[in-house]
Design a protein around this motif. Structure first.
Motif, short mmCIF file in Angstrom:
data_model
loop_
_atom_site.label_atom_id
_atom_site.label_comp_id
_atom_site.label_asym_id
_atom_site.label_seq_id
_atom_site.Cartn_x
_atom_site.Cartn_y
_atom_site.Cartn_z
N PHE A 148 -7.53 3.65 -14.17
CA PHE A 148 -7.29 3.75 -12.82
C PHE A 148 -8.30 4.75 -12.05
O PHE A 148 -8.64 5.70 -12.70
N MET B 267 -3.94 -4.28 0.21
CA MET B 267 -3.19 -3.59 -0.67
C MET B 267 -2.62 -4.70 -1.59
O MET B 267 -2.08 -4.08 -2.71
N HIS B 268 -2.84 -5.84 -1.32
CA HIS B 268 -2.52 -6.95 -2.71
C HIS B 268 -3.41 -7.07 -3.90
O HIS B 268 -3.06 -7.93 -4.67
N ASN B 269 -4.65 -6.55 -3.39
CA ASN B 269 -5.80 -6.85 -4.55
C ASN B 269 -5.87 -5.40 -5.33
O ASN B 269 -6.65 -4.64 -5.11
N TYR B 270 -4.87 -5.33 -6.30
CA TYR B 270 -5.09 -4.22 -7.30
C TYR B 270 -6.47 -3.99 -8.01
O TYR B 270 -6.50 -3.13 -8.73
N PRO C 247 -3.67 4.22 -2.77
CA PRO C 247 -4.17 4.75 -4.04
C PRO C 247 -5.36 5.58 -3.68
O PRO C 247 -6.12 6.00 -4.73
N GLN D 216 -9.12 -3.48 -6.80
CA GLN D 216 -9.60 -2.44 -6.13
C GLN D 216 -9.57 -0.95 -6.86
O GLN D 216 -10.41 -0.16 -6.75
N TRP D 217 -8.67 -0.98 -7.75
CA TRP D 217 -8.13 0.42 -8.11
C TRP D 217 -7.91 0.33 -9.90
O TRP D 217 -7.57 1.27 -10.41
N TRP D 218 -8.11 -0.63 -10.30
CA TRP D 218 -8.07 -0.94 -11.87
C TRP D 218 -9.37 -1.62 -12.34
O TRP D 218 -9.83 -2.76 -11.60
N TYR E 83 4.01 2.05 -1.57
CA TYR E 83 3.43 0.82 -2.58
C TYR E 83 4.40 0.02 -3.44
O TYR E 83 4.70 -1.10 -3.10
N CYS E 84 5.15 0.73 -4.21
CA CYS E 84 6.13 0.06 -4.97
C CYS E 84 7.55 0.81 -5.21
O CYS E 84 8.49 0.32 -5.71
#
Length: 334
Positions: A116, A125-128, A218, A130-132, A305-306
């Motif tokens: 991460f 924010m749906h495109n993870y 994030p 970007q931080w993984w 976020y979750c």
């Protein structure tokens, strides 16, 4: 448990020698009982609904998530190497991918794991992605890659642990992974219908109750709870059963397959006794993949976020997945 374990992992795990004793020193006896599993409040995701009645038998459960020190003892005794320490097996991988998926470059099959990082900004924010990112030579011994170490984290939960790695540890320790129902019953700590293991208020009396992301996920973690990454096990208050970190810190593997529609099926059957999970895995986002349930949320969870530090929250994860916020705890049935 309906665990599908492909070769060569099945043979390898079966050959791991049991250490010869089962230690309950740091475990808690949980009597069992009947409870309402799942949720109906507005924070709950579709796969947490509808709530349904479940009965579980008694069991011993680890007070803490399995630590680096405990996992080190396992590897020293058995010589086991985690999946993140091995090159990826393309023949196994492609069985869970759409037909005719091309083989990726060998560099992407080299040993490694996901890491991460905080991006400077986020467009979607749906495109993870970007931080993984995938990074070679990342594993439980080197959680951030070459140059990182667990020497000062021996009492932190072990991470970058795939489902098969957790099963291998269980084989040696003479224990098992909890079912999703057992895990959630234990996490509730005797509190029926509460959102979190400690109640319905996220931060009672302005005191963080778990290790999770504070700030703007994030991009910016304000670290109000004192920890940017994992925390030592047992730092935050135990729940009603004396279990620590049942919310936050790291996600924890359960034995159940993940099926996005499973609760809808259970709700039609009245009270279910000791459910073992669905017969097969189904994630509409990856219909060819086999996935298992993970519970508990992690230090990367945030309300914006979750909010997956809720007791009913869960996510799917591929059994060969290793991540910096994914570990496990074990269970012993009488």
């Amino acid at each position: 448990m309906r665990a599908y374990i492909p070769e060569p992992y099945a043979t390898e795990i079966a050959q791991i020698p049991y250490r010869g004793y089962t230690d309950t020193t740091h475990m808690v006896w949980i009597k069992g009982g009947t409870f309402t599993m799942g949720a109906e409040h507005n924070m709950a995701m579709a796969h947490e609904k509808p709530p349904h009645r479940v009965q579980v038998g008694g069991f011993w459960m680890d007070k803490y998530e399995v630590t680096n020190a405990e996992f080190l003892a396992f590897t020293q005794a058995t010589g086991y190497k985690t999946l993140a320490e091995r090159a990826l097996d393309w023949e196994t991988m492609k069985k869970e991918l759409p037909p005719d998926t091309p083989k990726p470059p060998d560099s992407l099959l080299a040993p490694g794991s996901l890491v991460f990082y905080s991006p400077p900004q986020v467009e979607d924010m749906h495109n993870y992605a970007q931080w993984w990112q995938w990074k070679n030579h990342v594993n439980w011994r080197q959680p951030e890659g070459p140059g990182s170490s667990i020497e000062d984290r021996m009492n932190h939960p072990v991470v970058h642990i795939a489902y098969y790695d957790a099963l291998a540890y269980c084989q040696w320790a003479g224990k098992e992974l909890p079912t999703e129902a057992e895990w959630e019953f234990a996490a509730r700590g005797g509190k029926e219908g509460h959102i979190y293991p400690w109640g319905n208020e996220l931060i009672p009396e302005n005191k963080p109750m778990a290790n999770y992301w504070q700030g703007n996920f994030p991009i910016n973690n304000t670290v109000d709870d004192g920890f940017e990454h994992t925390s030592p096990v047992g730092v935050f208050a135990a729940n009603g059963y004396g279990l620590f970190d049942m919310a936050g810190n790291v996600w924890e593997w359960c034995s159940d397959f993940y099926d996005a529609n499973y609760y809808q099926q259970l709700a039609l059957k009245g009270t279910i006794s000791n459910p073992q999970g669905p017969e097969r895995s189904y994630d509409p986002a990856a219909p060819y993949a086999i996935k298992h349930v993970i519970k508990g949320g992690s230090f990367l969870c945030n309300d914006s976020y979750c909010s997956s530090y809720r007791v009913s929250a869960k996510m799917p994860a591929a059994p060969d997945t290793g991540m910096p916020h994914l570990g496990f705890r074990t269970l012993l049935r009488p």
